[in-house]
Design a protein around this motif. Structure first.
Motif, PDB file in Angstrom:
ATOM      1  N   GLU A  39      25.702  -1.359  41.925  1.00 54.34           N
ATOM      2  CA  GLU A  39      25.312  -1.633  40.544  1.00 54.34           C
ATOM      3  C   GLU A  39      26.471  -1.369  39.587  1.00 54.34           C
ATOM      4  OE1 GLU A  39      21.920   0.808  39.887  1.00 54.34           O
ATOM      5  OE2 GLU A  39      20.647  -0.257  41.328  1.00 54.34           O
ATOM      6  N   LEU A  40      27.200  -0.285  39.820  1.00 51.23           N
ATOM      7  CA  LEU A  40      28.361   0.014  38.984  1.00 51.23           C
ATOM      8  C   LEU A  40      29.413  -1.082  39.088  1.00 51.23           C
ATOM      9  CD1 LEU A  40      28.725   3.826  39.766  1.00 51.23           C
ATOM     10  CD2 LEU A  40      28.004   2.839  37.592  1.00 51.23           C
ATOM     11  N   LEU A  41      29.695  -1.516  40.292  1.00 51.47           N
ATOM     12  CA  LEU A  41      30.691  -2.564  40.500  1.00 51.47           C
ATOM     13  C   LEU A  41      30.288  -3.856  39.794  1.00 51.47           C
ATOM     14  CD1 LEU A  41      31.374  -1.907  44.286  1.00 51.47           C
ATOM     15  CD2 LEU A  41      32.989  -1.517  42.419  1.00 51.47           C
ATOM     16  N   ALA A  42      28.995  -4.173  39.839  1.00 48.69           N
ATOM     17  CA  ALA A  42      28.493  -5.384  39.182  1.00 48.69           C
ATOM     18  C   ALA A  42      28.675  -5.312  37.667  1.00 48.69           C
ATOM     19  CB  ALA A  42      27.020  -5.591  39.533  1.00 48.69           C
ATOM     20  N   ARG A  43      28.730  -4.100  37.138  1.00 56.54           N
ATOM     21  CA  ARG A  43      28.938  -3.896  35.697  1.00 56.54           C
ATOM     22  C   ARG A  43      30.422  -3.780  35.340  1.00 56.54           C
ATOM     23  NH1 ARG A  43      25.596   1.374  35.157  1.00 56.54           N
ATOM     24  NH2 ARG A  43      26.845   1.528  33.228  1.00 56.54           N
ATOM     25  N   GLY A  44      31.294  -3.983  36.310  1.00 50.33           N
ATOM     26  CA  GLY A  44      32.729  -3.927  36.051  1.00 50.33           C
ATOM     27  C   GLY A  44      33.304  -2.532  36.031  1.00 50.33           C
ATOM     28  N   ILE A  45      32.577  -1.555  36.614  1.00 54.35           N
ATOM     29  CA  ILE A  45      33.049  -0.174  36.670  1.00 54.35           C
ATOM     30  C   ILE A  45      33.712   0.071  38.026  1.00 54.35           C
ATOM     31  CG2 ILE A  45      32.330   2.253  36.688  1.00 54.35           C
ATOM     32  CD1 ILE A  45      30.056   1.442  34.792  1.00 54.35           C
ATOM     33  N   THR A  46      34.880   0.636  38.011  1.00 57.09           N
ATOM     34  CA  THR A  46      35.597   0.915  39.250  1.00 57.09           C
ATOM     35  C   THR A  46      34.986   2.130  39.949  1.00 57.09           C
ATOM     36  OG1 THR A  46      37.678  -0.051  38.511  1.00 57.09           O
ATOM     37  CG2 THR A  46      37.827   1.660  40.197  1.00 57.09           C
ATOM     38  N   VAL A  47      34.791   2.008  41.253  1.00 54.24           N
ATOM     39  CA  VAL A  47      34.227   3.084  42.066  1.00 54.24           C
ATOM     40  C   VAL A  47      35.323   3.649  42.960  1.00 54.24           C
ATOM     41  CG1 VAL A  47      32.567   3.660  43.879  1.00 54.24           C
ATOM     42  CG2 VAL A  47      31.906   2.120  42.019  1.00 54.24           C
ATOM     43  N   VAL A  48      35.533   4.952  42.870  1.00 50.46           N
ATOM     44  CA  VAL A  48      36.545   5.623  43.675  1.00 50.46           C
ATOM     45  C   VAL A  48      35.837   6.501  44.707  1.00 50.46           C
ATOM     46  CG1 VAL A  48      38.577   7.111  43.672  1.00 50.46           C
ATOM     47  CG2 VAL A  48      38.082   5.656  41.682  1.00 50.46           C
ATOM     48  N   ALA A  49      35.847   6.071  45.958  1.00 50.19           N
ATOM     49  CA  ALA A  49      35.243   6.856  47.035  1.00 50.19           C
ATOM     50  C   ALA A  49      36.224   7.936  47.456  1.00 50.19           C
ATOM     51  CB  ALA A  49      34.889   5.962  48.217  1.00 50.19           C
ATOM     52  N   ILE A  50      35.822   9.200  47.312  1.00 48.84           N
ATOM     53  CA  ILE A  50      36.665  10.321  47.727  1.00 48.84           C
ATOM     54  C   ILE A  50      35.981  11.004  48.906  1.00 48.84           C
ATOM     55  CG2 ILE A  50      37.785  10.693  45.502  1.00 48.84           C
ATOM     56  CD1 ILE A  50      35.750  12.933  44.959  1.00 48.84           C
ATOM     57  N   LEU A  51      36.746  11.285  49.944  1.00 48.29           N
ATOM     58  CA  LEU A  51      36.163  11.890  51.135  1.00 48.29           C
ATOM     59  C   LEU A  51      37.056  12.973  51.697  1.00 48.29           C
ATOM     60  CD1 LEU A  51      37.255   9.677  53.958  1.00 48.29           C
ATOM     61  CD2 LEU A  51      36.635   8.468  51.895  1.00 48.29           C
ATOM     62  N   ASP A  52      36.416  13.931  52.360  1.00 47.99           N
ATOM     63  CA  ASP A  52      37.216  14.924  53.064  1.00 47.99           C
ATOM     64  C   ASP A  52      37.657  14.307  54.393  1.00 47.99           C
ATOM     65  OD1 ASP A  52      34.558  15.004  53.902  1.00 47.99           O
ATOM     66  OD2 ASP A  52      34.558  17.128  54.327  1.00 47.99           O
ATOM     67  N   HIS A  53      38.791  14.757  54.875  1.00 46.31           N
ATOM     68  CA  HIS A  53      39.465  14.042  55.965  1.00 46.31           C
ATOM     69  C   HIS A  53      39.695  14.985  57.136  1.00 46.31           C
ATOM     70  CE1 HIS A  53      41.832  11.283  58.109  1.00 46.31           C
ATOM     71  NE2 HIS A  53      43.023  11.565  57.614  1.00 46.31           N
ATOM     72  N   LYS A  54      39.033  14.711  58.244  1.00 43.44           N
ATOM     73  CA  LYS A  54      39.085  15.596  59.392  1.00 43.44           C
ATOM     74  C   LYS A  54      39.828  15.006  60.581  1.00 43.44           C
ATOM     75  CE  LYS A  54      34.829  17.758  57.931  1.00 43.44           C
ATOM     76  NZ  LYS A  54      35.332  17.554  56.573  1.00 43.44           N
ATOM     77  N   SER A  55      39.748  13.699  60.746  1.00 41.55           N
ATOM     78  CA  SER A  55      40.213  13.105  61.991  1.00 41.55           C
ATOM     79  C   SER A  55      40.450  11.621  61.792  1.00 41.55           C
ATOM     80  CB  SER A  55      39.151  13.318  63.075  1.00 41.55           C
ATOM     81  OG  SER A  55      39.329  12.458  64.167  1.00 41.55           O
ATOM     82  N   PHE A  56      41.215  11.034  62.702  1.00 37.67           N
ATOM     83  CA  PHE A  56      41.357   9.583  62.663  1.00 37.67           C
ATOM     84  C   PHE A  56      40.022   8.899  62.936  1.00 37.67           C
ATOM     85  CE2 PHE A  56      42.686   5.385  64.216  1.00 37.67           C
ATOM     86  CZ  PHE A  56      43.427   4.985  63.112  1.00 37.67           C
ATOM     87  N   ALA A  57      39.093   9.604  63.548  1.00 36.09           N
ATOM     88  CA  ALA A  57      37.751   9.051  63.767  1.00 36.09           C
ATOM     89  C   ALA A  57      37.038   8.809  62.447  1.00 36.09           C
ATOM     90  CB  ALA A  57      36.921   9.978  64.659  1.00 36.09           C
ATOM     91  N   ASP A  58      37.500   9.439  61.354  1.00 35.09           N
ATOM     92  CA  ASP A  58      36.934   9.114  60.051  1.00 35.09           C
ATOM     93  C   ASP A  58      37.035   7.619  59.799  1.00 35.09           C
ATOM     94  OD1 ASP A  58      36.794  11.846  59.860  1.00 35.09           O
ATOM     95  OD2 ASP A  58      38.335  12.026  58.314  1.00 35.09           O
ATOM     96  N   LEU A  59      38.142   7.017  60.247  1.00 34.96           N
ATOM     97  CA  LEU A  59      38.354   5.583  60.049  1.00 34.96           C
ATOM     98  C   LEU A  59      37.602   4.755  61.077  1.00 34.96           C
ATOM     99  CD1 LEU A  59      42.212   5.555  59.344  1.00 34.96           C
ATOM    100  CD2 LEU A  59      40.338   5.783  57.709  1.00 34.96           C
ATOM    101  N   ILE A  60      37.728   5.112  62.348  1.00 41.32           N
ATOM    102  CA  ILE A  60      37.095   4.327  63.410  1.00 41.32           C
ATOM    103  C   ILE A  60      35.578   4.450  63.341  1.00 41.32           C
ATOM    104  CG2 ILE A  60      36.911   3.985  65.882  1.00 41.32           C
ATOM    105  CD1 ILE A  60      39.608   3.203  64.801  1.00 41.32           C
ATOM    106  N   SER A  61      35.073   5.671  63.384  1.00 40.71           N
ATOM    107  CA  SER A  61      33.628   5.875  63.304  1.00 40.71           C
ATOM    108  C   SER A  61      33.101   5.384  61.961  1.00 40.71           C
ATOM    109  CB  SER A  61      33.284   7.347  63.493  1.00 40.71           C
ATOM    110  OG  SER A  61      33.680   7.803  64.771  1.00 40.71           O
ATOM    111  N   GLY A  62      33.864   5.639  60.895  1.00 39.00           N
ATOM    112  CA  GLY A  62      33.445   5.189  59.574  1.00 39.00           C
ATOM    113  C   GLY A  62      33.301   3.687  59.498  1.00 39.00           C
ATOM    114  N   ALA A  63      34.219   2.941  60.146  1.00 37.70           N
ATOM    115  CA  ALA A  63      34.112   1.487  60.168  1.00 37.70           C
ATOM    116  C   ALA A  63      32.836   1.038  60.860  1.00 37.70           C
ATOM    117  CB  ALA A  63      35.332   0.887  60.864  1.00 37.70           C
TER     118      ALA A  63
END
Length: 285
Positions: A39-63
């Motif tokens: 909904e924010l994106l549809a209104r032209g508001i930028t969304v910044v996803a911030i995450l804690d980072h533990k492992s390269f699996a953050d990327l693989i599992s996250g995908a």
């Protein structure tokens, strides 16, 4: 290889069905907050996803999670701040080719050539993103070996300030450091069965960057001091710490931060953004 990408391809185009079918032991919470981000994106508001980072699996599992939970379309559009070693190494280098990204050199690599220039370029890029963009970053700047949250790098908030209105979307990750351990054998451990170890992905409610800054100003007693700069990052990271279901992932820094700020007297009411807010406000009523 270039240290930046404007690729029109995406990682999900060919293997999306594979990612959906690939077994992964995980829990996901916060789907309603993904809808709020849309909904924010549809209104032209930028969304910044911030995450804690533990492992390269953050990327693989996250995908895999983004495909299985049905929000991979957002990831396709994402702009990513990536640690320089991910830009240079296997297999992250191959994955990042499919996204728009800029590398950064973390505080753990102070002697890296052209460190200041690389980081300045990344800041300029994210600050000038068009309104309604998606940015993904890990303010800790590097993987955390034991999984416990560490202090976000000083000045990290500069990466989520910039063009247009912006909201932070906090994401807490648990268990991926066991799925993909640090070291050269992490890749083989993950695909050798590490993905069967349970992980957890928790998406929090989007919070306006302006609100976080106002809270930082109140607790710092103004904006013209170093503590204000520190708290702009700390309070954003605290949004992630609040999401963790397993206390061991919060980290002692954010437990102590809560105790410290809870003891301070402030007049402002910041709604439900911070758990310690009500105790502080009550002292002034």
């Amino acid at each position: 290889m270039s240290n930046k990408s404007e690729s029109g391809r995406n990682f999900f185009s060919a293997p999306k069905e594979l990612l959906r079918r690939f077994p992964l032991n995980y829990e996901f919470a916060g789907g309603e907050n993904i809808d709020k981000a849309r909904e924010l994106l549809a209104r032209g508001i930028t969304v910044v996803a911030i995450l804690d980072h533990k492992s390269f699996a953050d990327l693989i599992s996250g995908a895999m999670v983004t495909v299985k939970e049905g929000f991979d379309d957002l990831v396709k559009k994402a702009n990513i701040i990536a640690k320089i070693t991910y830009v240079e190494g296997f297999p992250s280098r191959q994955l990042l080719r499919n996204f728009k990204f800029r590398p950064v050199v973390p505080h753990t690599m102070p002697d890296y050539p052209s460190r200041d220039e690389i980081n300045a370029e990344a800041k300029r890029w994210v600050q000038e993103l068009p309104e309604g963009s998606i940015l993904v970053m890990a303010p800790e700047g590097t993987r955390v070996k034991d999984g416990s949250m560490t202090v976000g790098r000083y000045g990290a908030s500069e990466y989520w300030h910039g063009n247009g209105q912006r909201h932070l979307l906090p994401v807490a990750i648990e268990g991926t450091e066991k799925q993909w351990p640090r070291g050269a054998l992490g890749f083989f451990k993950y695909f050798g069965g590490g993905f069967r170890i349970k992980s957890r992905f928790i998406v929090g409610e989007p919070v306006s960057v302006v609100n976080v800054d106002e809270a930082a100003e109140a607790y710092a007693g103004g904006r013209d001091n170093e503590e204000f700069t520190r708290l702009k990052t700390d309070l954003a990271m605290f949004l992630i710490a609040q999401l963790h279901q397993d206390p061991k992932y919060k980290g002692t820094y954010y437990v102590q931060l809560e105790e410290d700020l809870r003891s301070r007297e402030i007049a402002q009411d910041f709604g439900n953004i911070f758990l310690f807010r009500q105790a502080a406000v009550d002292k002034n009523t």
